[in-house]
Design an enzyme around this catalytic site. Sequence first.
Site, PDB file in Angstrom:
ATOM      1  N   SER A   1       0.876  -1.189   0.000  1.00 45.34           N
ATOM      2  CA  SER A   1       0.000   0.000   0.000  1.00 45.34           C
ATOM      3  C   SER A   1       0.901   1.223   0.000  1.00 45.34           C
ATOM      4  O   SER A   1       2.039   1.157   0.493  1.00 45.34           O
ATOM      5  CB  SER A   1      -0.855   0.016   1.269  1.00 45.34           C
ATOM      6  OG  SER A   1      -1.437   1.298   1.443  1.00 45.34           O
TER       7      SER A   1
ATOM      8  N   TYR B   1      -1.760  -0.334  10.181  1.00 47.55           N
ATOM      9  CA  TYR B   1      -1.842  -0.861   8.810  1.00 47.55           C
ATOM     10  C   TYR B   1      -0.586  -0.471   8.027  1.00 47.55           C
ATOM     11  O   TYR B   1       0.017  -1.299   7.344  1.00 47.55           O
ATOM     12  CB  TYR B   1      -3.099  -0.281   8.157  1.00 47.55           C
ATOM     13  CG  TYR B   1      -3.300  -0.624   6.699  1.00 47.55           C
ATOM     14  CD1 TYR B   1      -3.753  -1.888   6.312  1.00 47.55           C
ATOM     15  CD2 TYR B   1      -3.076   0.329   5.705  1.00 47.55           C
ATOM     16  CE1 TYR B   1      -3.965  -2.193   4.974  1.00 47.55           C
ATOM     17  CE2 TYR B   1      -3.289   0.040   4.371  1.00 47.55           C
ATOM     18  CZ  TYR B   1      -3.732  -1.234   4.011  1.00 47.55           C
ATOM     19  OH  TYR B   1      -3.936  -1.521   2.676  1.00 47.55           O
TER      20      TYR B   1
ATOM     21  N   SER C   1       2.371  -2.545   8.920  1.00 54.10           N
ATOM     22  CA  SER C   1       2.314  -3.898   8.338  1.00 54.10           C
ATOM     23  C   SER C   1       2.702  -3.856   6.864  1.00 54.10           C
ATOM     24  O   SER C   1       3.395  -4.744   6.358  1.00 54.10           O
ATOM     25  CB  SER C   1       0.925  -4.520   8.525  1.00 54.10           C
ATOM     26  OG  SER C   1      -0.036  -3.926   7.668  1.00 54.10           O
ATOM     27  N   LYS C   2       2.291  -2.804   6.149  1.00 54.14           N
ATOM     28  CA  LYS C   2       2.586  -2.713   4.719  1.00 54.14           C
ATOM     29  C   LYS C   2       4.052  -2.324   4.470  1.00 54.14           C
ATOM     30  O   LYS C   2       4.636  -2.732   3.456  1.00 54.14           O
ATOM     31  CB  LYS C   2       1.628  -1.730   4.046  1.00 54.14           C
ATOM     32  CG  LYS C   2       0.181  -2.208   4.052  1.00 54.14           C
ATOM     33  CD  LYS C   2       0.018  -3.519   3.279  1.00 54.14           C
ATOM     34  CE  LYS C   2      -1.437  -3.927   3.147  1.00 54.14           C
ATOM     35  NZ  LYS C   2      -1.613  -5.124   2.311  1.00 54.14           N
TER      36      LYS C   2
END
Length: 257
Positions: free
Chosen positions: A140, A154, A157-158
């Site tokens: 992302s 998030y 994690s990306k």
Amino acid sequence: MNGKFQGKVVLVTGGSRGIGKAIAERFYTEGATVAITYLNHFEDAKDLLRKYPEIMVEKCDVRVRTSVSHAVNSIVEKTKSLDLIINSAGVMITGKFTDFDEEVYRTTMDTNLKGIIYVVLETFPFLKRSKNAAIINIASNAGIGTAMPGTTLYAISKAGVIMLTKRLAYEFADDRIRVNAIAPGWVETDMTVQGKSQDEIDNIKRYFKSHSTTGRTGVVQDVASAAIYLASEESSFMNGQVLVIDGGRTDNLTHSI
Ligand code: NAP
């Protein structure tokens, strides 16, 4: 079916909905043998099956290694080989970083990051036997630093997915498995619109349009086209890279990777 991926076997995790589904459809229409995994939404997977009965569908929770192993082995039992892996399964749980509990932390990291590790470990023995194998991880633009409220966990994690991509390209060099990532910007899918009113969605779209040098927001087909390119021979000199597909966000142009 004829096409540039004829004879190739593609596994798309999270192929039941959104970006993964669009990728699965594109590979199918380009002649590949396609397998997808779903977790909770069998109805969506069934929709795809109604349209393309030859697509193989397996239930799989990427957070659980035995589940990944079972899905991969049951696909390979039928196909006898695997050439391309698209890791699209993912979750985005938004909220204030300091409010997250252990469960949110675990779900995010285990799905988005550990899930890819499990899929890679379970598919590696088959990929290394393939000519022109490739792994494509859906990261992302959050993972390269694009800020959006409530997405810190998030984004972490990306960012992990991006580093994993680079290191796997290095690790798998001798096995001739290319590993690249796609970093999409905002794309309209269940992940980004579920639970929001039409007004909220329109506002979000206005925001992203106004921050785009291409004057529009992303659609799943934009990401599917990038996946097709990264899986094809046309990108054979690309490895360990991140393709940013975000409409040329004005706030990113100075620090794209
Ligand atoms: P989506 O529509 O919510 O689809 C998510 C997919 O992941 C579904 O097929 C879902 O399966 C599957 N999944 C979720 N948890 C899973 C698990 N534990 N094990 C196996 N499968 C699981 O999301 P999307 O927008 O298409 O996102 C796809 C990927 O693109 C994600 O990695 C996401 O982070 C990334 N991405 C999306 C955007 C965007 O704007 N949409 C932007 C950048 C990156 P079930 O439905 O069957 O449960």
